[in-house]
Design a protein around this motif. Structure first.
Motif, mmCIF file in Angstrom:
data_model
loop_
_atom_site.group_PDB
_atom_site.id
_atom_site.type_symbol
_atom_site.label_atom_id
_atom_site.label_comp_id
_atom_site.label_asym_id
_atom_site.label_seq_id
_atom_site.Cartn_x
_atom_site.Cartn_y
_atom_site.Cartn_z
ATOM 1 N N ALA A 170 57.664 89.372 52.584
ATOM 2 C CA ALA A 170 58.011 89.751 53.950
ATOM 3 C C ALA A 170 57.139 90.861 54.501
ATOM 4 C CB ALA A 170 59.471 90.195 53.995
ATOM 5 N N MET A 171 56.405 91.539 53.643
ATOM 6 C CA MET A 171 55.624 92.674 54.120
ATOM 7 C C MET A 171 54.309 92.212 54.722
ATOM 8 S SD MET A 171 53.809 94.392 50.893
ATOM 9 C CE MET A 171 52.356 93.614 50.252
ATOM 10 N N ILE A 172 53.602 93.129 55.366
ATOM 11 C CA ILE A 172 52.295 92.859 55.949
ATOM 12 C C ILE A 172 51.235 93.274 54.942
ATOM 13 C CG2 ILE A 172 50.727 93.360 57.843
ATOM 14 C CD1 ILE A 172 53.139 93.955 59.564
ATOM 15 N N PRO A 173 50.454 92.351 54.379
ATOM 16 C CA PRO A 173 49.466 92.729 53.361
ATOM 17 C C PRO A 173 48.268 93.407 54.004
ATOM 18 C CG PRO A 173 49.312 90.378 53.827
ATOM 19 C CD PRO A 173 50.472 90.904 54.620
ATOM 20 N N PRO A 174 47.469 94.092 53.208
ATOM 21 C CA PRO A 174 46.243 94.695 53.732
ATOM 22 C C PRO A 174 45.249 93.621 54.148
ATOM 23 C CG PRO A 174 46.352 94.921 51.350
ATOM 24 C CD PRO A 174 47.676 94.394 51.792
ATOM 25 N N PRO A 175 44.142 93.996 54.803
ATOM 26 C CA PRO A 175 43.181 93.000 55.269
ATOM 27 C C PRO A 175 42.714 92.091 54.137
ATOM 28 C CG PRO A 175 42.670 95.146 56.187
ATOM 29 C CD PRO A 175 43.774 95.352 55.210
ATOM 30 N N ASP A 176 42.613 90.799 54.463
ATOM 31 C CA ASP A 176 42.227 89.814 53.461
ATOM 32 C C ASP A 176 40.804 90.070 53.005
ATOM 33 O OD1 ASP A 176 42.399 87.746 51.780
ATOM 34 O OD2 ASP A 176 42.317 86.158 53.306
ATOM 35 N N SER A 177 40.548 89.675 51.739
ATOM 36 C CA SER A 177 39.244 89.930 51.143
ATOM 37 C C SER A 177 38.813 88.695 50.389
ATOM 38 C CB SER A 177 39.295 91.149 50.221
ATOM 39 O OG SER A 177 38.083 91.299 49.514
ATOM 40 N N LEU A 178 37.493 88.547 50.213
ATOM 41 C CA LEU A 178 36.967 87.472 49.390
ATOM 42 C C LEU A 178 37.235 87.705 47.916
ATOM 43 C CD1 LEU A 178 33.521 86.857 51.160
ATOM 44 C CD2 LEU A 178 35.568 85.443 51.300
ATOM 45 N N LEU A 179 37.526 88.953 47.551
ATOM 46 C CA LEU A 179 37.859 89.275 46.171
ATOM 47 C C LEU A 179 39.282 88.821 45.873
ATOM 48 C CD1 LEU A 179 37.010 90.702 43.529
ATOM 49 C CD2 LEU A 179 37.854 92.834 44.527
ATOM 50 N N ARG A 180 39.445 88.085 44.768
ATOM 51 C CA ARG A 180 40.750 87.519 44.440
ATOM 52 C C ARG A 180 41.646 88.593 43.821
ATOM 53 N NH1 ARG A 180 41.042 82.363 40.563
ATOM 54 N NH2 ARG A 180 39.501 81.685 42.128
ATOM 55 N N TYR A 181 42.857 88.710 44.367
ATOM 56 C CA TYR A 181 43.841 89.684 43.888
ATOM 57 C C TYR A 181 45.094 88.953 43.405
ATOM 58 C CZ TYR A 181 41.327 93.720 45.785
ATOM 59 O OH TYR A 181 40.404 94.699 46.035
ATOM 60 N N ASN A 182 45.831 89.630 42.529
ATOM 61 C CA ASN A 182 47.150 89.162 42.142
ATOM 62 C C ASN A 182 48.145 89.458 43.244
ATOM 63 O OD1 ASN A 182 46.344 88.239 39.572
ATOM 64 N ND2 ASN A 182 46.546 90.304 38.705
ATOM 65 N N PRO A 183 49.307 88.834 43.216
ATOM 66 C CA PRO A 183 50.343 89.181 44.209
ATOM 67 C C PRO A 183 50.713 90.657 44.103
ATOM 68 C CG PRO A 183 50.904 87.137 43.105
ATOM 69 C CD PRO A 183 49.723 87.699 42.375
ATOM 70 N N PRO A 184 50.975 91.320 45.210
ATOM 71 C CA PRO A 184 51.326 92.752 45.175
ATOM 72 C C PRO A 184 52.645 92.991 44.443
ATOM 73 C CG PRO A 184 51.661 91.868 47.360
ATOM 74 C CD PRO A 184 50.981 90.790 46.577
ATOM 75 N N VAL A 185 52.724 94.146 43.801
ATOM 76 C CA VAL A 185 53.887 94.516 43.007
ATOM 77 C C VAL A 185 54.447 95.828 43.534
ATOM 78 C CG1 VAL A 185 54.726 95.095 40.708
ATOM 79 C CG2 VAL A 185 52.957 93.344 40.989
ATOM 80 N N LEU A 186 55.755 95.890 43.690
ATOM 81 C CA LEU A 186 56.425 97.116 44.108
ATOM 82 C C LEU A 186 56.539 98.048 42.911
ATOM 83 C CD1 LEU A 186 57.974 98.730 46.251
ATOM 84 C CD2 LEU A 186 60.031 97.528 45.534
ATOM 85 N N VAL A 187 55.963 99.260 43.039
ATOM 86 C CA VAL A 187 55.962 100.194 41.916
ATOM 87 C C VAL A 187 56.932 101.343 42.116
ATOM 88 C CG1 VAL A 187 53.614 99.639 41.239
ATOM 89 C CG2 VAL A 187 54.003 101.452 42.912
ATOM 90 N N SER A 188 57.299 101.689 43.336
ATOM 91 C CA SER A 188 58.227 102.805 43.549
ATOM 92 C C SER A 188 58.817 102.707 44.938
ATOM 93 C CB SER A 188 57.505 104.162 43.383
ATOM 94 O OG SER A 188 56.532 104.329 44.397
ATOM 95 N N ARG A 189 59.947 103.344 45.099
ATOM 96 C CA ARG A 189 60.614 103.465 46.394
ATOM 97 C C ARG A 189 60.724 104.937 46.752
ATOM 98 N NH1 ARG A 189 63.517 99.000 48.192
ATOM 99 N NH2 ARG A 189 63.577 97.248 46.732
ATOM 100 N N ARG A 190 60.626 105.229 48.037
ATOM 101 C CA ARG A 190 60.728 106.621 48.484
ATOM 102 C C ARG A 190 61.770 106.702 49.572
ATOM 103 N NH1 ARG A 190 54.793 109.499 48.763
ATOM 104 N NH2 ARG A 190 54.159 109.061 46.633
ATOM 105 N N THR A 191 62.669 107.630 49.382
ATOM 106 C CA THR A 191 63.697 107.864 50.395
ATOM 107 C C THR A 191 63.384 109.055 51.259
ATOM 108 O OG1 THR A 191 64.970 109.155 48.801
ATOM 109 C CG2 THR A 191 65.474 106.803 48.969
ATOM 110 N N GLU A 192 62.556 109.999 50.701
ATOM 111 C CA GLU A 192 62.231 111.181 51.488
ATOM 112 C C GLU A 192 61.109 110.853 52.451
ATOM 113 O OE1 GLU A 192 59.590 111.204 47.904
ATOM 114 O OE2 GLU A 192 61.747 110.898 48.314
ATOM 115 N N LYS A 193 60.867 111.768 53.358
ATOM 116 C CA LYS A 193 59.808 111.598 54.361
ATOM 117 C C LYS A 193 58.452 111.730 53.695
ATOM 118 C CE LYS A 193 58.264 113.265 58.860
ATOM 119 N NZ LYS A 193 58.475 114.267 59.916
ATOM 120 N N ARG A 194 57.520 110.832 54.072
ATOM 121 C CA ARG A 194 56.197 110.881 53.478
ATOM 122 C C ARG A 194 55.426 112.090 53.960
ATOM 123 N NH1 ARG A 194 53.620 105.183 54.859
ATOM 124 N NH2 ARG A 194 54.598 105.740 56.833
ATOM 125 N N SER A 195 54.679 112.660 53.056
ATOM 126 C CA SER A 195 53.841 113.811 53.419
ATOM 127 C C SER A 195 52.663 113.321 54.222
ATOM 128 C CB SER A 195 53.355 114.527 52.150
ATOM 129 O OG SER A 195 52.580 113.655 51.351
#
Length: 287
Positions: free
Chosen positions: A8-33
């Motif tokens: 459901a998210m918006i991926p970064p700009p597409d590239s000719l370099l092949r990538y794996n599917p993105p993985v969620l590594v952390s969640r943040r509840t506080e305001k981003r610096s």
């Protein structure tokens, strides 16, 4: 859940370099610096870099093409049983090498940090043909220039070269490292040429501005000289008018003087004739 959010998210700009599917590594509840952005953080993968250097060291594993160790004589012992940890480590090594050569992409989306690693899947001949077709298609879609300096063409060819490095590294890590050195050398050369070009453009702009300044100063000087010329021409015209007036006045005065002199001469001649006649009349009776 992470897979549904990644879809459901918006991926970064597409590239000719092949990538794996993105993985969620952390969640943040506080305001981003303010210092945190969607780009990858430097220093997030020191372990992958160390592992990559260790894997490429001669002590870790022999290079391809090196002679094999001598075969021991006698009965060959049975190979040790392959454990699940060893199998996972053998699968993990190519991915760590790729992460060291081509760092994963990181970005934040709605207070969640995503990581997308380079794919470690091997490529076939059809994949290379498809890569070439995609390169030609994107060059046409993004209207890249065929000649001269073009950032779009350079970006697409860099992505294509990274994909070739990925495909080569999967089969031979040493060859991938050599291609990485070639890529870095090419990028350094291009950066040097770009710096030289920018300095040349800046020098040309300074010379152009200086020429414009000199041109404006010269035009101002020409305008001043034109005004001075007109002033001098006006003074010459005034002097000529004065000279003509003086010459005319002197001519009139000379004509008056000549006329007066002529009249005086005529008067003196007449008076001389009268005196001469009187003198003759006085002298004549005495004879």
């Amino acid at each position: 859940m992470a897979t549904r959010a990644a879809a459901a998210m918006i991926p970064p700009p597409d590239s000719l370099l092949r990538y794996n599917p993105p993985v969620l590594v952390s969640r943040r509840t506080e305001k981003r610096s303010p210092g945190v952005s969607g780009a990858g953080r430097a220093g997030d993968y020191p372990r992958a870099a160390r592992t990559y250097r260790a894997l490429l060291s001669p002590q870790a594993r022999p290079l391809k093409g090196t002679p094999p160790p001598p075969v021991p004589t006698g009965p060959v012992p049975p190979p040790p049983p392959r454990t699940a940890a060893a199998a996972a480590e053998s699968v993990k090594q190519p991915q760590e090498i790729l992460n060291a050569i081509l760092p994963p992409r990181e970005w934040e989306e709605e207070n969640r940090r995503w990581v997308q690693e380079v794919s470690s899947a091997p490529s076939t001949r059809l994949d290379v043909v498809h890569l070439q077709e995609q390169l030609d298609l994107r060059l046409q879609q993004r209207q890249a220039r065929e000649t001269g300096i073009c950032p779009v063409r350079r970006e697409l060819y860099s992505q294509c070269f990274d994909e070739l490095i990925r495909e080569t590294t999967i089969n031979c890590a040493e060859r991938g490292l050599l291609l990485l050195r070639v890529r870095d050398e090419i990028q350094m050369t291009i950066a040097a040429y770009q710096t030289l070009y920018e300095s040349s453009v800046a020098f040309g702009m300074r010379k152009a501005l200086q020429a414009e300044q000199d041109k404006s100063d010269m035009e101002k000087r020409i305008a001043e000289l034109e005004e001075e010329k007109q002033e001098l021409e006006r003074q010459v015209s005034e002097q000529k008018a004065k000279c003509e007036a003086i010459e005319k006045r002197e001519n009139e005065r000379r004509q008056i003087e000549e006329k007066k002199h002529t009249e005086e001469v005529q008067f003196l001649k007449q008076k001389n004739q009268q005196l001469k006649a009187q003198l003759e009349s006085i002298i004549a009776p005495n004879k």
